[in-house]
Write a protein that holds these residues in place. Structure first.
Motif: not given
Length: 176
Positions: A100-105
């Motif tokens: 999720q954190a990678e996707a947000k970026r």
């Protein structure tokens, strides 16, 4: 007696070390290395992405039919044009296998790229998988200030495993 011992000891020690060269001392710098301009810009973009998207925010999204949403200042006809395929996405983002954190970026980065390059539409593929990204992606997109609308993609662009996103590129004319 102590003086004789010291003189003898020093002479022997000097004799033992006669052919030895001293080691070169390494210099260690304990300051953090200076960052390049590109690293600073990337760091700001990551920070902006983390601040922009909240996992708590819950916009009003449809529970039936395809996933769709538009801002209050955007006409509903824009969502219809996304569904019909009037907008061709210039950027494709594949979120398969991302956390999720990678996707947000990555989502923040692709929206910034669309604004920078004046590309009004992009396609974000979240896949089927466990459905976590499929659930979270509309919530994140609805929070971004540059997203005007989004709609579930047609078969050509990924079907129900992707979203077509309409980005606000400012007062520049839209490319179609």
């Amino acid at each position: 007696m102590n003086e004789e011992f010291d003189d003898n000891g020093e002479a022997e020690f000097a004799k033992l070390l006669r052919g030895v060269k001293p080691l070169q001392q390494d210099t260690l710098h304990f300051r953090p290395p200076k960052k390049s301009r590109q690293q600073i810009v990337e760091h700001k973009a990551r920070k902006q992405a983390e601040v922009t998207f909240s996992d708590i925010y819950q916009p009003l999204l449809p529970s039936d039919g395809p996933m769709r949403w538009h801002r209050e200042d955007t006409e509903a006809v824009e969502v219809k044009r996304l569904r019909r395929g009037d907008y061709v996405p210039e950027y494709l983002l594949d979120l398969h296998g991302m956390r999720q954190a990678e996707a947000k970026r990555e989502i923040a980065a692709v929206i910034q790229a669309c604004v920078r390059e004046h590309a009004p539409c992009c396609c974000v593929m979240h896949g089927h998988g466990t459905g976590i990204l499929k659930q979270q992606l509309p919530l994140w997109l609805a929070q971004h200030p540059d997203v005007k609308a989004f709609h579930q993609a047609n078969k050509e662009w990924g079907g129900d495993a992707a979203l077509l996103v309409l980005v606000d590129v400012g007062a520049h004319p839209h490319k179609r």
